[in-house]
Design an enzyme around this catalytic site. Structure first.
Site, mmCIF file in Angstrom:
data_model
loop_
_atom_site.group_PDB
_atom_site.id
_atom_site.type_symbol
_atom_site.label_atom_id
_atom_site.label_comp_id
_atom_site.label_asym_id
_atom_site.label_seq_id
_atom_site.Cartn_x
_atom_site.Cartn_y
_atom_site.Cartn_z
ATOM 1 C CB CYS A 1 2.481 5.937 8.496
ATOM 2 S SG CYS A 1 0.789 5.771 7.533
ATOM 3 C CB ALA A 2 4.696 7.246 13.550
#
Length: 136
Positions: A50-51
């Site tokens: 996930c960013a």
């Protein structure tokens, strides 16, 4: 096979014609979730891929999958709320049968999320599926 809570989101999205309104609704859903206790914001619950910072803390009891989640990004918190509606309360044995991509497509999310956000959603779904499978 979607939960009643997820069907309510689908109905709300059908009412909201504009994607900006839907986006705002997702953010509001995230803001409406109880914050994840910092004690659960640890490497074991962190979702890779996930960013943003994302944590999913599964709580499996009596064959039912439940989880709490949190993120440092408002939209991602909203996406966690959407996944919460999709999976929370589902029998552990049935989690694998939930077709998350198809259900999320009903909301049009796949058309409006960046590639990084889409990858993050896939990573969260994968984590949910893995923890449920380990409990079966």
């Amino acid at each position: 096979m979607a939960t009643e809570a997820f069907e309510e989101i689908v109905e709300t999205f059908e009412f909201l014609d504009d994607w900006e309104d839907r986006y705002r609704h997702v953010i509001e859903m995230g803001q409406g979730m109880a914050p994840l206790d910092p004690a659960f914001q640890v490497p074991a619950t962190k979702v890779d891929g996930c960013a943003s910072q994302v944590w999913i803390h599964p709580m499996i009891a009596d064959g039912v999958y439940r989880f709490k989640g949190g993120s440092d990004a408002m939209i991602v918190s909203g996406l966690i709320a959407v996944l919460h509606a999709l999976y929370d309360g589902v029998a552990v044995a049935d989690v694998a049968a939930v077709d998350a991509p198809a259900e999320l497509a009903r909301l049009g999310l796949d058309d409006h999320l960046s590639a990084q956000r889409s990858n993050g959603v896939r990573a969260m779904v994968q984590r949910i599926r893995e923890t449920a499978a380990a409990a079966v």
